[in-house]
Design a protein around this motif. Structure first.
Motif, PDB file in Angstrom:
ATOM      1  N   LEU A 132     -14.253   5.193  -1.438  1.00 21.14           N
ATOM      2  CA  LEU A 132     -13.475   6.293  -2.000  1.00 21.14           C
ATOM      3  C   LEU A 132     -14.397   7.188  -2.802  1.00 21.14           C
ATOM      4  O   LEU A 132     -15.259   6.705  -3.538  1.00 21.14           O
ATOM      5  N   GLN A 185      -8.067   2.941  -4.625  1.00 21.84           N
ATOM      6  CA  GLN A 185      -7.827   4.272  -5.189  1.00 21.84           C
ATOM      7  C   GLN A 185      -7.437   4.183  -6.659  1.00 21.84           C
ATOM      8  O   GLN A 185      -7.900   4.981  -7.485  1.00 21.84           O
ATOM      9  N   SER A 187       0.833  -1.207   0.000  1.00 20.93           N
ATOM     10  CA  SER A 187       0.000   0.000   0.000  1.00 20.93           C
ATOM     11  C   SER A 187       0.865   1.254   0.000  1.00 20.93           C
ATOM     12  O   SER A 187       0.552   2.244  -0.679  1.00 20.93           O
ATOM     13  N   ALA A 189     -10.561   3.515  -8.583  1.00 26.20           N
ATOM     14  CA  ALA A 189     -11.344   4.736  -8.757  1.00 26.20           C
ATOM     15  C   ALA A 189     -10.745   5.632  -9.832  1.00 26.20           C
ATOM     16  O   ALA A 189     -11.465   6.217 -10.645  1.00 26.20           O
ATOM     17  N   ASP A 190      -9.419   5.732  -9.858  1.00 36.57           N
ATOM     18  CA  ASP A 190      -8.753   6.558 -10.867  1.00 36.57           C
ATOM     19  C   ASP A 190      -9.030   6.046 -12.274  1.00 36.57           C
ATOM     20  O   ASP A 190      -9.343   6.812 -13.185  1.00 36.57           O
ATOM     21  N   ARG A 250       1.021   4.455  -2.511  1.00 35.58           N
ATOM     22  CA  ARG A 250       0.839   5.797  -1.974  1.00 35.58           C
ATOM     23  C   ARG A 250       1.980   6.717  -2.400  1.00 35.58           C
ATOM     24  O   ARG A 250       1.773   7.914  -2.638  1.00 35.58           O
ATOM     25  N   ARG A 301      -7.218  -0.047   0.663  1.00 30.37           N
ATOM     26  CA  ARG A 301      -7.689   1.258   0.203  1.00 30.37           C
ATOM     27  C   ARG A 301      -6.874   1.787  -0.971  1.00 30.37           C
ATOM     28  O   ARG A 301      -7.419   2.420  -1.882  1.00 30.37           O
ATOM     29  N   GLN A 302      -5.586   1.537  -0.974  1.00 27.64           N
ATOM     30  CA  GLN A 302      -4.756   2.062  -2.057  1.00 27.64           C
ATOM     31  C   GLN A 302      -5.038   1.360  -3.380  1.00 27.64           C
ATOM     32  O   GLN A 302      -5.003   1.986  -4.441  1.00 27.64           O
ATOM     33  N   PRO A 326     -12.286  10.094  -7.918  1.00 28.50           N
ATOM     34  CA  PRO A 326     -10.853   9.864  -8.036  1.00 28.50           C
ATOM     35  C   PRO A 326     -10.083  11.152  -8.267  1.00 28.50           C
ATOM     36  O   PRO A 326     -10.647  12.189  -8.522  1.00 28.50           O
ATOM     37  N   VAL A 327      -8.772  11.054  -8.165  1.00 25.80           N
ATOM     38  CA  VAL A 327      -7.939  12.249  -8.079  1.00 25.80           C
ATOM     39  C   VAL A 327      -7.206  12.596  -9.363  1.00 25.80           C
ATOM     40  O   VAL A 327      -6.467  13.551  -9.408  1.00 25.80           O
TER      41      VAL A 327
END
Length: 577
Positions: free
Chosen positions: A504, A450, A359, A453-454, A363, A446-447, A507-508
């Protein structure tokens, strides 16, 4: 959780590979009763392992039909012993392991209609099957029949366009063809062929139940758009097969009341209705309560995608079925063999076996991984059929190794890009309200979520898929009896009736992809397989290079894949191959 006394209940059953399970829900979708029968341990006389018999050739895999019948006897007895009130059940439905076939012997319909409530089902039906050992989804012995079907249909892609899938050994039509060719006497003694799902419904109806559109889509026989048996496929499989199969029905159809046998033996109400049973995968879609635009991702030993489609584009990989909830919609399944085991291998090699370090690597590395991308096929992949490990840096050069943190992100981004692109190839489209529902062991990280989600440009929710087929069957029982019910209106999560847990938010960043390369071990244009686009020639170009871009507003929330290229000519030219 106990329901109000005398409140109506709805049953969902699942005839799966290893067990028969039942769930009862009330009108508020709360589970009030559940039970199961484990085939291996509770019915040892059938000598199954994992619910099946694997034959000496290693390809033929079957299950005893009478084991399923006896399991239902045992399950109903357990429910009576537990004090379950069958009279409160207003409707029931069920699911069965997909692709399995049941061959009813001539005269079986008469036996079903005249069952004696003083005897068990298996005692009365032991001579009702022309084929005692049913072929199931694990069977891979019908390659010859698959080839013949594809040739008759005009090729693999044409067959997929008709039936939603190319020819698969486990699919029912090819298994029927094999039985006809290798056991002609037994086939001649057959008066009806059911799927495991419609077989289960038949036991409750006391007569032959129709095959529903959704489970029928997994046979290589149903025209998924006309929702009728394909004449080309029927004729290539067996003569007069439409008579043996009966007409298919909508997955939401109410087939009729439960049999008088069950009314007298168990205490069901005579008004209790049987809603069409379907396959376990379609029932799981109902159990997850997916909506249009949603996507469910099971991150397990293999990664599986469940898609809700409006305009499907069947391809050489993946499966398109009729939707079990909405008559005019479709669903799709995509399976990727190299899932968690591959992630665990990279974790062990790069992170000393620690998920925390895995993870942390995700990150500490940027979205897009500075243009480094990897494709990891430890074993021959299903979607697409490729094998081997392939790493490419930002200059499009193949490299032998990376720093551990780069390797970790290259793996996860490569996996999820492949998931999305194959989904879009089948007709899936990310929409403004799209949600990604994640389950399976890796959904706890979670990572990893992520990155998911991205790539999908959508919020990710975590859900519990345990018993989803059984729950979906109970929801469908309620929905079939009360079409206006909200039972299937939103995705379930920690329990029935609850909203999914947001893991989440938006996304970022966003990912842009470009161009192609031939991958050793894959016979064809890898870019075509991955993105569903065509190139006239194979060129040495950048391999699915990734960029991390921020919105000009500075707020999170990426746009769709390729949106910049579509709206910015200079960027479009820069990405063109």
């Amino acid at each position: 959780m106990a329901a109000e006394p005398d409140s109506p209940l709805y049953l969902g059953l699942d005839f799966s590979t290893q067990q028969l399970k039942v769930v009862a829900i009330d009108g508020g979708l709360s589970v009030v009763h559940q039970d199961s029968v484990q085939f291996d341990s509770e019915l040892p006389e059938f000598r199954t392992r994992g619910g099946v018999h694997i034959h000496p050739d290693g390809l033929t895999v079957t299950s005893p039909v009478l084991m399923w019948v006896k399991a239902l006897d045992l399950l109903l007895d357990k429910m009576k012993t537990a004090g379950f009130d069958f009279a409160r059940v207003q409707a029931l439905s069920g699911s069965g392991q997909q692709h399995g076939a049941v061959f009813w012997k001539k005269g079986a319909a008469r036996t079903l209609a005249q069952l004696d409530p003083g005897q068990n089902l298996h005692q009365q039906l032991q001579d009702s099957f022309s084929v005692q050992d049913s072929p199931v989804w694990m069977d891979s012995s019908s390659r010859q029949q698959c080839d013949a079907l594809q040739q008759a249909a005009g090729g693999a892609l044409r067959l997929a366009a008709i039936t939603g899938s190319t020819a698969y050994e486990r699919f029912t039509g090819n298994q029927i063809s094999k039985v006809r060719q290798t056991r002609p006497a037994q086939f001649q003694d057959t008066e009806r062929i059911s799927l495991v799902s419609s077989f289960g419904a038949s036991l409750f109806l006391g007569g032959y139940a129709a095959i529903d559109y959704s489970d029928g889509s997994g046979m290589n026989l149903l025209d998924i758009r006309d929702r009728k048996w394909s004449r080309i496929c029927l004729e290539a499989t067996a003569p007069d097969l439409d008579q043996l199969l009966g007409a298919p029905c909508p997955s939401t159809a109410v087939l009729g009341p439960v049999s008088s046998y069950l009314v007298q033996r168990c205490g069901f109400s005579g008004s209790c209705r049987v809603v069409a049973f379907t396959g376990d995968n379609p029932a799981s879609l109902a159990g997850m309560r997916l909506q249009q635009g949603d996507l469910a991702v099971s991150l397990g030993t293999s990664d599986t995608l469940f898609l809700w489609l409006q305009q499907p584009r069947p391809a050489l990989e993946g499966h398109v079925f009729c939707n079990p909830v909405e008559l005019q919609a479709f669903m799709a399944l995509l399976c990727f063999k190299n899932g968690s085991l591959t992630r665990e291998r990279v974790r062990d090699r790069c992170c000393a076996g620690s998920w925390d370090r895995f993870s942390d690597a995700l990150r500490r590395t940027p979205l897009g991984n500075h243009g480094n991308i990897g494709f990891y096929f430890d074993t021959l992949e299903i979607t697409p059929p490729a094998v081997g490990l392939h790493r490419f840096d930002s200059s499009d050069s193949e490299v032998s190794r990376w720093r551990p943190e780069v390797e970790v992100r290259a793996l996860v981004e490569g996996q999820f890009l492949s998931r999305r692109l194959h989904a879009e190839r089948l007709g899936y489209a990310v929409e403004s309200g799209t949600r990604v529902l994640a389950t399976g062991g890796a959904s706890a990280n979670r990572q990893i979520l992520q990155v998911l989600a991205d790539v999908f440009n959508a919020p990710v929710y975590t859900i519990d898929l345990s018993d989803s087929a059984c729950l979906g069957s109970a929801y469908r029982a309620l929905h079939g009896l009360r079409p206006d019910a909200a039972a299937l209106g939103s995705a379930g999560a920690e329990g029935p009736g609850e909203e999914p847990r947001l893991s989440l938010g938006r996304p970022v960043g966003r990912l842009l992809l470009t161009c192609s390369r031939r991958v050793p071990g894959y016979h064809g244009d890898w870019f075509c397989a991955l993105m569903g686009r065509r190139t006239r020639t194979l060129r040495r170009t950048r391999w699915l290079k990734l960029w991390s871009l921020q919105r000009e507003t500075g707020q999170p929330g990426p746009k769709l894949l390729g949106s910049v290229a579509a709206n910015n000519k200079s960027e479009q030219n820069r990405l063109r191959f």
